[in-house]
Design an enzyme around this catalytic site. Structure first.
Site, PDB file in Angstrom:
ATOM      1  N   THR A 129       0.832  -1.205   0.000  1.00 22.87           N
ATOM      2  CA  THR A 129       0.000   0.000   0.000  1.00 22.87           C
ATOM      3  C   THR A 129       0.869   1.260   0.000  1.00 22.87           C
ATOM      4  O   THR A 129       0.511   2.263  -0.618  1.00 22.87           O
ATOM      5  CB  THR A 129      -0.968  -0.002   1.203  1.00 22.87           C
ATOM      6  OG1 THR A 129      -1.575  -1.290   1.299  1.00 22.87           O
ATOM      7  CG2 THR A 129      -2.058   1.039   1.029  1.00 22.87           C
ATOM      8  N   CYS A 169      12.680   4.630  -5.703  1.00 22.44           N
ATOM      9  CA  CYS A 169      14.130   4.772  -5.900  1.00 22.44           C
ATOM     10  C   CYS A 169      14.883   3.902  -4.890  1.00 22.44           C
ATOM     11  O   CYS A 169      15.908   3.315  -5.204  1.00 22.44           O
ATOM     12  CB  CYS A 169      14.571   6.214  -5.684  1.00 22.44           C
ATOM     13  SG  CYS A 169      13.993   7.414  -6.867  1.00 22.44           S
ATOM     14  N   CYS A 184       3.449  -6.208  13.274  1.00 24.56           N
ATOM     15  CA  CYS A 184       3.249  -6.074  14.715  1.00 24.56           C
ATOM     16  C   CYS A 184       2.585  -7.317  15.284  1.00 24.56           C
ATOM     17  O   CYS A 184       2.839  -7.703  16.419  1.00 24.56           O
ATOM     18  CB  CYS A 184       2.333  -4.894  15.013  1.00 24.56           C
ATOM     19  SG  CYS A 184       3.015  -3.361  14.471  1.00 24.56           S
TER      20      CYS A 184
HETATM   21 ZN   LIG Z   1      11.827   7.323  -7.647  1.00 22.71          ZN
END
Ligand SMILES: [Zn+2]
Length: 339
Positions: A129, A169, A184
């Site tokens: 997500t 990146c 968790c």
């Molecule tokens: Zn990027």
């Protein structure tokens, strides 16, 4: 008479002009677990004009150890987290506008959820997500502040589209849904770590809201409160990054979302992961085995979680018995199987 923001406006970093910018801003908090509730608390107190708060889940008793906005009554009533958060935040700051959203964050709604935000604060518990949020934020030029914590450590980083690296990146394969979740639920989390990471994220968000982007951290920060480790890692923008370089928003466009189907007459929901879902069955067995009694045959494994029998097949498909709500099924799947 001093205003409620006197200690904030006297800060040279914010001042009256900064306070007006905070009051005029919309900040989106996605995920209302330990990170999201701590951030929402700080941002509401700081006087953010509009707080949009999104989470698909309801409050349960295991949340109260670290999710600072929630109280026993919320868990007893199983209130949706977004609604419970707003109920408490209104008592903290009644002057601001709240937009609670109880929904699964998916390709069909993520762009609408981040729309108009000065900054998005990440309170999510999974990288699939987060990768979706990254694509929505890069596409629309919205800064976002990543935060995560597990066990006794936490990480955080601020991504400013067009200026800094983006999540893709740093972690190019992160959009691929994986299993099992190191979460968790299976590993645990120390409450103070979440509070610390959320405080850092909220400070970064306020810098962006008041237009002081030069003050934002250029590094990924890492903290382990048990090992007393505070460190930073450089973040390097990748020129040909598929998301921020080539502006390919595959997760947004191809919608690799989890699908659900209610099974008529069986009081069960089937959850079907997308084709890109990567299932490591051995790891799933090991992880679930730490907290549940797992039964297995050559085709599937079975365990009982949160009062529901759950069956998982080798391709990641699962059946969750004793429920009919797809959102609740996705929530349970995300917690214990992957996402
Ligand atoms: Zn990027």
């Amino acid at each position: 008479m001093q205003t409620r923001y006197a200690r904030q406006t006297v800060l040279k970093e914010i001042g009256e002009a900064g306070q007006q910018m905070i009051a005029a801003s919309t900040v989106v908090v996605i995920g209302l677990g330990a990170l999201g509730t701590n951030s929402a608390n700080l941002l509401a107190r700081a006087g953010v004009g509009t707080l949009r708060l999104a989470d698909r889940d309801v409050v349960d008793w295991t949340n109260l150890q670290r999710q600072s906005l929630f109280e026993e009554e919320d868990a007893a009533e199983s209130l949706p987290k977004a609604e419970a958060a707003v109920r408490h935040l209104k008592r903290i700051n009644s002057a601001i506008r709240y937009e609670p959203i109880t929904d699964d964050i998916n390709p069909g709604n993520v762009e609408r959820i981040v729309a108009g935000a000065a900054v998005v604060v990440d309170g999510l518990d999974n990288f699939h997500t987060r990768a979706l949020v990254n694509q929505a934020c890069v596409k629309h030029g919205i800064p976002w502040v990543y935060g995560a914590c597990l066990g006794t450590y936490g990480n955080a980083a601020t991504f400013i589209s067009g200026t800094s690296a983006c999540l893709n990146c740093l972690l190019p394969d992160v959009g691929k849904a994986t299993t099992p979740p190191l979460s968790c639920e299976t590993v645990g989390v120390l409450g103070p770590v979440a509070a610390l990471v959320a405080a850092w994220q909220s400070a970064e968000a306020l810098k962006i809201v008041v237009g002081k982007k030069e003050a934002v951290s250029p590094h990924l920060v890492h903290v382990d409160l048990w090992d007393n480790d505070f460190s930073t890692l450089p973040m390097t923008r990748v020129a040909d990054c598929a998301v921020c370089g080539q502006r390919k928003f595959e997760l947004l466009e191809h919608g690799s979302r989890m699908a659900t189907a209610s099974l008529c007459g069986r009081d069960a929901v089937q959850v079907m992961p997308p084709a890109s879902f990567s299932m490591d069955f051995d790891l799933l067995r090991e992880t679930l085995g730490r907290i549940f009694t797992v039964e297995e045959n050559p085709f599937l494994l079975k365990f009982r979680a949160d009062g529901h029998d759950v069956v998982v097949f080798h391709d990641g498909r699962a059946m969750i018995f004793g429920m009919s709500d797809p959102k609740a099924a996705l929530s349970l799947y995300g917690k214990y199987i992957g996402g």
